[in-house]
Enzyme design. Sequence first.
Site, mmCIF file in Angstrom:
data_model
loop_
_atom_site.group_PDB
_atom_site.id
_atom_site.type_symbol
_atom_site.label_atom_id
_atom_site.label_comp_id
_atom_site.label_asym_id
_atom_site.label_seq_id
_atom_site.Cartn_x
_atom_site.Cartn_y
_atom_site.Cartn_z
ATOM 1 N N GLU A 1 0.807 -1.218 0.000
ATOM 2 C CA GLU A 1 0.000 0.000 0.000
ATOM 3 C C GLU A 1 0.843 1.273 0.000
ATOM 4 O OE1 GLU A 1 -2.601 -3.205 1.869
ATOM 5 O OE2 GLU A 1 -0.518 -2.542 2.076
ATOM 6 N N PHE B 1 -11.208 -6.842 14.773
ATOM 7 C CA PHE B 1 -10.128 -7.312 13.905
ATOM 8 C C PHE B 1 -9.802 -6.253 12.857
ATOM 9 C CE2 PHE B 1 -8.913 -9.632 9.952
ATOM 10 C CZ PHE B 1 -7.661 -10.059 10.385
ATOM 11 N N GLN B 2 -8.544 -5.847 12.812
ATOM 12 C CA GLN B 2 -8.011 -4.858 11.869
ATOM 13 C C GLN B 2 -8.655 -3.477 12.017
ATOM 14 O OE1 GLN B 2 -7.983 -6.540 7.856
ATOM 15 N NE2 GLN B 2 -5.965 -7.407 8.239
ATOM 16 N N LYS C 1 -17.365 -0.736 6.450
ATOM 17 C CA LYS C 1 -17.835 -1.774 5.530
ATOM 18 C C LYS C 1 -19.340 -1.681 5.294
ATOM 19 C CE LYS C 1 -17.884 -6.796 4.824
ATOM 20 N NZ LYS C 1 -17.464 -8.130 5.369
ATOM 21 N N MET D 1 24.416 8.382 1.172
ATOM 22 C CA MET D 1 24.377 9.664 1.868
ATOM 23 C C MET D 1 24.690 9.511 3.353
ATOM 24 S SD MET D 1 24.121 12.885 1.321
ATOM 25 C CE MET D 1 23.174 13.277 -0.161
#
Length: 578
Positions: free
Chosen positions: A67, A129-130, A179, A492
């Site tokens: 993502e 959940f999540q 949802k 760097m």
Amino acid sequence: MATTTSTQQQADVRFTQRELDGARILCECLIAEGVQVIFGYPGGVLLPLYHVFSEYPEIRHILVRHEQAAAHAADGYARATNKVGVCMGTSGPGATNLVTGIATAMMDSAPVVALTGQVTRSLIGRDAFQETDITGITLPITKHNWLVMDTADLATTVKKAFHIAGTGRPGPVLVDIPKDVFTSKTYFTGYPTEIKMRGYNPTVFGHARQIKQAAKLINEAQRPVLLVGHGVTTSEAYNELMELAERAEIPVISTLQGLSSFPTAHPLSLGMPGMHGNLHANHAINESDVLIAMGMRFDDRVTGNLKSFARNCKIIHIDIDPAEIGKNVPVHIPIVGDVKKILQVLNLHVNAAKHTEWLEKITHWRGKDAARRDNEMARLGVLPPQFIIKTLGEVLGGDAVITTDVGQHQMYVAQHFNFRKANSLISSGGLGTMGFGLPSAMGAKMALGENVPVWTVTGDGGFQMNMQELATCVQEKINVKIAILNNGVLGMIRQWQQVFYDGRYHSTPITGPDFVKLAEAFGVRAWRVTHRDEVARTIQEANDWDGPTLIDFIIPQGENVFPMVPPGGSNLDAITEA
């Protein structure tokens, strides 16, 4: 009778409406907004949306492998077109994986709308959940965000999100959708054609008196300098900037994000200032009597020590964000508004002028800096990174768009690539996000199409952060070209350890796979280059290949980026060698 009429009117309204679930309403809104591409990754709470995507072929979904890459790709898409880019992730880790990309867009003022799924409304606050409070997490790194708790509010919220992201100072906006908001139905009357938001009304047109005062100061200046940033690109003020610079014969200095808003090879272009900027650019700012800054924020990488920055001049600051004016440096004439619209008026009041003596002085500084660069190039080894970037610009001409990752290679591009095409550099500046290069190139390529070559220049460290997106390029047929400057270290960081930390190297050597074999395993054509004689030919071959390509350039491990201003030091105290 009145009751009957009211009932009939309600029936007529219902007849002109459609009862749709939230997933379909969102798709209808995105299409009405002109969205053609979404970069995303599915998950449980997003399945109602993915269930209906096939009904809307106008929207192309690009399945990324992470993502974070979706957010960077939406960012690259946005910067390449000045349109709003769209990314998407599911609840919990899907949403949190977007965070770095959202913060990157925020720091660099890129218009992005991030859509996230959320757990069902009844489960919010129950550690489901999540479940993650993504609106709370992203509050400091978005222009605004919403948790949509009613399907009836979805269309209006989407309209507001795109409006905020793409107007004023652009930036990311997040819309979190539970949802059951996707699955619940409501009567959809269509996407709003306009929106009014109390408290959000960005100033576009500059104050007329301030503009006239600025013109007067410019007309009286003996040693003027233009300092331009990303705001010139977002307002597409290229022609207006050119008109001002040429009419009043004012040299142009570009921040990292301002590079490619003014042609690098133009006689008035002085390139980039600041920590790794051109010495003559830093001297010009220091000795100017009027500094016209536009669409930039005077960040520390540009100014160095603020006590010694531009102390001998009067500053005109043009920016659409009033919060940036006077934040870091005192300003004599502030002008809030869109750069393009302000320059259109300012140019009417600025006189044609010559600054021969001033330009001759700058030419003297430029000559000394050029000699230093020539000596640097001559002493370098078999395959110097500076030579690679210079050759890349020569082979590609003025057609290509370049994205970069973050590190030494980024500064080599800023210093040595000849930008001819407007808005042809896309790079993570404010946040300095490693892993930005490849996915942002994917987004830019999706935006610009097959006629515009898109290359990403990256390091072996940054590339490994999102190299899984090679699979996305192959599956989705995204024809990006990848140049890896491979020195086997975090360049760097190693340079800072050498110059400022007594050469005590720790955790900077970084191993990696055989990038040629890796690319071929993904189905990407690849080459390895180890000598100068191979550079131009290989770049041309990779550019001509019909499909994504990768070149692994093996460069010296100990090569550094100079000049380099010590942290906290004055821009006039740049180090030119180790």
